[in-house]
Write a protein that holds these residues in place. Structure first.
Motif, PDB file in Angstrom:
ATOM      1  N   THR A  80      -9.309   6.158   4.040  1.00  0.00           N
ATOM      2  CA  THR A  80      -8.411   5.605   5.054  1.00  0.00           C
ATOM      3  C   THR A  80      -7.634   6.737   5.730  1.00  0.00           C
ATOM      4  O   THR A  80      -7.184   7.672   5.063  1.00  0.00           O
ATOM      5  CB  THR A  80      -7.412   4.609   4.420  1.00  0.00           C
ATOM      6  OG1 THR A  80      -8.152   3.655   3.667  1.00  0.00           O
ATOM      7  CG2 THR A  80      -6.586   3.894   5.482  1.00  0.00           C
ATOM      8  N   ALA A  97       0.864  -1.186   0.000  1.00  0.00           N
ATOM      9  CA  ALA A  97       0.000   0.000   0.000  1.00  0.00           C
ATOM     10  C   ALA A  97       0.896   1.229   0.000  1.00  0.00           C
ATOM     11  O   ALA A  97       2.072   1.162   0.373  1.00  0.00           O
ATOM     12  CB  ALA A  97      -0.857   0.001   1.258  1.00  0.00           C
ATOM     13  N   LYS A  98       0.335   2.359  -0.441  1.00  0.00           N
ATOM     14  CA  LYS A  98       1.080   3.622  -0.314  1.00  0.00           C
ATOM     15  C   LYS A  98       0.287   4.574   0.564  1.00  0.00           C
ATOM     16  O   LYS A  98      -0.947   4.526   0.610  1.00  0.00           O
ATOM     17  CB  LYS A  98       1.378   4.251  -1.678  1.00  0.00           C
ATOM     18  CG  LYS A  98       0.155   4.560  -2.580  1.00  0.00           C
ATOM     19  CD  LYS A  98      -0.562   5.848  -2.279  1.00  0.00           C
ATOM     20  CE  LYS A  98      -1.777   6.068  -3.185  1.00  0.00           C
ATOM     21  NZ  LYS A  98      -2.683   7.120  -2.706  1.00  0.00           N
ATOM     22  N   LYS A 110      -6.079  -9.848  -1.287  1.00  0.00           N
ATOM     23  CA  LYS A 110      -6.189  -8.439  -0.886  1.00  0.00           C
ATOM     24  C   LYS A 110      -5.996  -8.278   0.619  1.00  0.00           C
ATOM     25  O   LYS A 110      -6.584  -8.994   1.421  1.00  0.00           O
ATOM     26  CB  LYS A 110      -7.581  -7.872  -1.243  1.00  0.00           C
ATOM     27  CG  LYS A 110      -7.868  -7.651  -2.703  1.00  0.00           C
ATOM     28  CD  LYS A 110      -6.986  -6.651  -3.417  1.00  0.00           C
ATOM     29  CE  LYS A 110      -7.087  -5.224  -2.934  1.00  0.00           C
ATOM     30  NZ  LYS A 110      -6.153  -4.348  -3.749  1.00  0.00           N
ATOM     31  N   MET A 142      -5.283   4.103  -0.709  1.00  0.00           N
ATOM     32  CA  MET A 142      -3.955   3.538  -0.436  1.00  0.00           C
ATOM     33  C   MET A 142      -3.352   2.885  -1.679  1.00  0.00           C
ATOM     34  O   MET A 142      -2.370   2.141  -1.589  1.00  0.00           O
ATOM     35  CB  MET A 142      -4.031   2.533   0.706  1.00  0.00           C
ATOM     36  CG  MET A 142      -4.593   3.154   1.978  1.00  0.00           C
ATOM     37  SD  MET A 142      -4.034   2.337   3.448  1.00  0.00           S
ATOM     38  CE  MET A 142      -2.390   3.013   3.670  1.00  0.00           C
ATOM     39  N   SER A 148       5.763   3.723   0.413  1.00  0.00           N
ATOM     40  CA  SER A 148       5.252   2.347   0.416  1.00  0.00           C
ATOM     41  C   SER A 148       5.293   1.788   1.823  1.00  0.00           C
ATOM     42  O   SER A 148       6.226   2.061   2.584  1.00  0.00           O
ATOM     43  CB  SER A 148       6.107   1.465  -0.501  1.00  0.00           C
ATOM     44  OG  SER A 148       6.082   1.951  -1.817  1.00  0.00           O
ATOM     45  N   ASP A 192      -0.792  -6.344  -0.476  1.00  0.00           N
ATOM     46  CA  ASP A 192      -1.455  -7.474  -1.123  1.00  0.00           C
ATOM     47  C   ASP A 192      -0.380  -8.490  -1.509  1.00  0.00           C
ATOM     48  O   ASP A 192       0.782  -8.125  -1.706  1.00  0.00           O
ATOM     49  CB  ASP A 192      -2.192  -7.013  -2.393  1.00  0.00           C
ATOM     50  CG  ASP A 192      -3.355  -6.078  -2.089  1.00  0.00           C
ATOM     51  OD1 ASP A 192      -3.830  -6.074  -0.937  1.00  0.00           O
ATOM     52  OD2 ASP A 192      -3.789  -5.352  -3.013  1.00  0.00           O
ATOM     53  N   VAL A 213      -4.937  -4.719   1.387  1.00  0.00           N
ATOM     54  CA  VAL A 213      -5.017  -3.253   1.339  1.00  0.00           C
ATOM     55  C   VAL A 213      -6.489  -2.867   1.162  1.00  0.00           C
ATOM     56  O   VAL A 213      -7.170  -3.446   0.303  1.00  0.00           O
ATOM     57  CB  VAL A 213      -4.164  -2.714   0.163  1.00  0.00           C
ATOM     58  CG1 VAL A 213      -4.270  -1.200   0.050  1.00  0.00           C
ATOM     59  CG2 VAL A 213      -2.708  -3.158   0.310  1.00  0.00           C
ATOM     60  N   GLY A 224      -4.322   0.530  -3.769  1.00  0.00           N
ATOM     61  CA  GLY A 224      -4.331  -0.932  -3.873  1.00  0.00           C
ATOM     62  C   GLY A 224      -4.329  -1.416  -5.308  1.00  0.00           C
ATOM     63  O   GLY A 224      -3.527  -2.283  -5.674  1.00  0.00           O
ATOM     64  N   GLN A 274       4.624   2.930  -8.107  1.00  0.00           N
ATOM     65  CA  GLN A 274       4.599   1.659  -7.381  1.00  0.00           C
ATOM     66  C   GLN A 274       5.437   0.568  -8.054  1.00  0.00           C
ATOM     67  O   GLN A 274       5.541  -0.536  -7.510  1.00  0.00           O
ATOM     68  CB  GLN A 274       3.147   1.158  -7.221  1.00  0.00           C
ATOM     69  CG  GLN A 274       2.213   2.164  -6.578  1.00  0.00           C
ATOM     70  CD  GLN A 274       2.760   2.685  -5.268  1.00  0.00           C
ATOM     71  OE1 GLN A 274       3.105   1.910  -4.371  1.00  0.00           O
ATOM     72  NE2 GLN A 274       2.894   4.003  -5.150  1.00  0.00           N
TER      73      GLN A 274
END
Ligand code: ATP
Length: 330
Positions: A281, A18-19, A107, A115, A43, A48, A109, A117, A157
């Motif tokens: 989030t 996730a970021k 999954k 985030m 990150s 995931d 995230v 995902g 990413q």
């Protein structure tokens, strides 16, 4: 002509971290309709899990030229998966016509949570198929361009870590890791559409001028660039005063409970609480060597109120690297 399945070094696994956007500053609308932003993306160890295996074709052989037939299974995500689009685009752009593959995504995230995902999964799918195809040596700007076609958050990413994102987020500059800290992640249990949050930001008039964005870019580069925040001994201070998210009022307007989650993170001792990306989030930043333990305690205290609350730490490219996996692991 046909290609034996055994030529693929499968199964392969890769994590898709996730970021969190530690800083997201919103600028004017670009000619293509997207917004110009300056963002600092980090990150996280919340990730995931992707597994790529060979999909047995009839007879064990696949006719060359077959470019479709790959399969993506991703429980919890309805509709077209961005990772499937990544496999398709990779085959088209590279000309690779290897046997069809099966990609499983577990999954972890939050979906539509801000985030990244989907973008992280697409980037990890590209890492996996680059390795499976043996076309790793050809990596370079074409892979970044391919990633940008899939979405503005995908290039950042491809190699997990800390990056400065410019343009609409797709022009990325890798940065050295920040001083030690951990991140409390509070999922909202619902998703927010990124497009809806940007539209709400426009309605609220949250955008900055290009000159203001350029000033932010300079400040961030000076604070977190080479020899910046971490210093040569890695013992520097987090530049918390530069962190924050311009999209926060828009996300809160569409999902008011975000305000309670921000307060809950602060009450648990977060030095800074912010919305990640387009939300909903919420992330709480816990600086210092003991940050991870404090973030874990905060996550445990808030788990009943925020199911899925967790503590994460920053990760680099190694964390998302492609590795051989045993079938028992999958
Ligand atoms: P970003 O921060 O990059 O704007 P996000 O984190 O808010 O995105 P995602 O989790 O990427 O949101 O999901 C956005 C939408 O993308 C979902 O509603 C889902 O329909 C779609 N999607 C496609 N593939 C995936 C995937 N692999 N994981 C999650 N969502 C996916």
């Amino acid at each position: 002509m046909s290609e034996p399945l055994q030529s693929l070094p499968l199964p392969l696994g890769a994590r898709a971290p996730a970021k969190v956007n530690l800083c997201l500053r919103l600028g004017p609308v670009l000619p293509d309709g997207r917004h110009r932003i300056v963002t600092l993306l980090e990150s996280l160890s919340l990730a995931d899990e992707l597994t790529l295996t060979a999909l047995p074709p009839p007879g064990g052989f696949v006719a060359r030229g077959r470019s479709n037939g790959d399969e993506v299974v991703c429980e919890g995500v309805a509709g077209e998966n961005l990772a499937a689009a990544a496999l398709r685009c990779f085959r088209r752009a590279s000309g690779w016509d290897g046997p069809p593959v099966h990609l499983r995504i577990d999954k972890r995230v939050p979906v539509a949570g801000g985030m990244g995902g989907g973008s992280g999964d697409a980037a990890a799918a590209l890492r996996l198929v680059v390795a499976a195809s043996g076309l790793g040596a050809q990596q370079g700007s074409w892979l970044l361009e391919l990633a940008a076609e899939l979405g503005s958050d995908v290039p950042s990413q491809l190699a997990p870590g800390l990056v400065l994102g410019l343009g609409a987020g797709e022009r990325v500059q890798p940065l050295p890791a920040l001083p030690a800290h951990a991140v409390l992640v509070l999922p909202a249990g619902v998703g927010l559409s990124t497009a809806a949050v940007y539209a709400e930001a426009d309605r609220l008039g949250l955008g900055r001028t290009s000159a203001e964005l350029e000033a932010v870019e300079r400040e961030l580069a000076a604070a977190v660039g080479e020899g910046g925040a971490a210093g040569t001994d890695g013992a520097g201070q987090l530049p918390l005063d530069l962190f924050g998210n311009d999209l926060e009022p828009a996300a809160r307007s569409l999902h008011p409970p975000i305000g309670d989650a921000l307060q809950a993170a602060r009450d648990q001792g977060a030095a800074l609480a912010l919305v990640s990306g387009s939300g909903p989030t919420v992330a709480g930043v816990f600086p210092g060597e003991h940050g991870a333990a404090r973030a874990r305690a905060a996550a445990a205290a808030l788990a009943a109120r925020y199911p899925g609350a967790t503590a994460a730490v920053p990760v680099g490219a190694d964390f998302g690297a492609v590795r051989a996996v045993e079938l028992e692991d999958t």
